[in-house]
Design an enzyme around this catalytic site. Structure first.
Site, PDB file in Angstrom:
ATOM      1  N   SER A  41       4.362   5.038   4.260  1.00 57.45           N
ATOM      2  CA  SER A  41       3.976   4.067   2.989  1.00 57.45           C
ATOM      3  C   SER A  41       2.497   3.573   3.440  1.00 57.45           C
ATOM      4  CB  SER A  41       4.951   3.082   2.744  1.00 57.45           C
ATOM      5  OG  SER A  41       4.763   2.031   3.383  1.00 57.45           O
ATOM      6  N   LYS A  82       2.315  -3.878   3.721  1.00 61.30           N
ATOM      7  CA  LYS A  82       1.705  -3.448   2.813  1.00 61.30           C
ATOM      8  C   LYS A  82       0.025  -3.985   2.817  1.00 61.30           C
ATOM      9  CE  LYS A  82       5.065  -1.308   1.300  1.00 61.30           C
ATOM     10  NZ  LYS A  82       5.434  -0.027   1.658  1.00 61.30           N
TER      11      LYS A  82
END
Length: 194
Positions: A41, A82
Site C-alpha cells: 500500500s 499511511k
C-alpha cells in the site's frame, strides 16, 4: 570466600539484565518501537517487509503534518502505515489524479512516476471528495486526519476506513533500517516543499 564472590557476580549479572530488560520495555512502550511494512500500500516509498522505527513521542508534543508517514491503530489487532494528506479544518479532493486541499492544487512529489503511469505500478485512480468518505464531513474535524497509501489503487485507507483520530496514531515513522541496502531517513517536509 570464592563462593561468595561468584554468588555476588551472578547477582550483579542478574540485576544488570533485569535493568536492561526494564529499560528496553520502557523505551519500546513509550518512545520507539520497530514495525514491519506489510503489503504494497505504500509503494513506491515503502516496500513490503521494510523494517522501520516508530517515534512514539513526537506527537505527544506536536501535531502530525501533511505528508508525515504515520503508524496508527486501524483496529484492536492491526496497525497500518499511511501518509497524512488532510489536516483538521481542511477539505480534501482528488480529481484526475490531482490532490486539492481547500480547492488548491497540492503536488505529491513522493509519488514520482506512479502518478504519470510511467512505472511498473498502476496509475493512481479512485478520485474522491471528502464528503464521499465514511462520516460524510464537509471539512476534517479537529483532532482527525485523512490518510492515504502512496499506492492508491491498492491501499486500505481513509477512503474506506474513514478519518483517523489523533488518539489512534501510534507515532511517526521515517527511518527504514532493514534491509540494509534500503537504509534511509524519509523527509516528509522536504517532499512537501518540492
Amino acid at each position: 570466600m570464592a563462593k561468595q564472590k561468584k554468588k555476588n557476580d551472578w547477582l550483579d549479572w542478574i540485576k544488570a539484565l533485569l535493568i536492561a530488560l526494564i529499560l528496553g520495555l520502557i523505551v519500546r512502550t513509550f518512545f520507539f518501537a520497530p514495525i514491519v511494512v506489510d503489503g504494497p500500500s505504500m509503494l513506491p516509498t515503502l516496500q513490503d517487509r521494510d523494517q522501520m522505527i516508530v517515534n512514539k513521542i513526537n506527537y505527544r508534543f506536536n501535531d502530525p503534518k501533511r505528508f508525515d508517514i504515520v503508524v496508527f491503530h486501524a483496529s484492536e489487532k492491526k496497525d497500518f502505515i499511511k501518509r497524512v494528506i488532510g489536516l483538521p479544518g481542511e477539505h480534501v479532493k482528488v480529481t484526475d489524479n490531482v490532490l486539492y486541499i481547500n480547492g488548491e492544487k497540492v503536488d505529491e512529489p513522493f509519488l514520482g512516476d506512479v502518478k504519470t503511469g510511467d512505472s511498473i505500478f498502476q496509475p493512481i485512480g479512485n478520485d474522491f471528495e471528502l464528503e464521499e468518505l465514511p462520516g460524510n464531513y464537509d471539512v476534517i474535524p479537529e483532532g482527525y486526519y485523512l490518510v492515504l497509501g502512496d499506492n492508491r489503487n491498492n491501499s486500505t485507507d481513509s477512503r474506506t476506513i474513514g478519518l483517523i483520530s489523533k488518539d489512534q496514531i501510534v507515532g511517526k515513522t521515517n527511518l527504514i533500517y532493514w534491509p540494509y541496502k534500503r537504509w534511509q531517513v524519509l523527509d516528509a517536509q522536504k517532499a512537501a516543499n518540492e
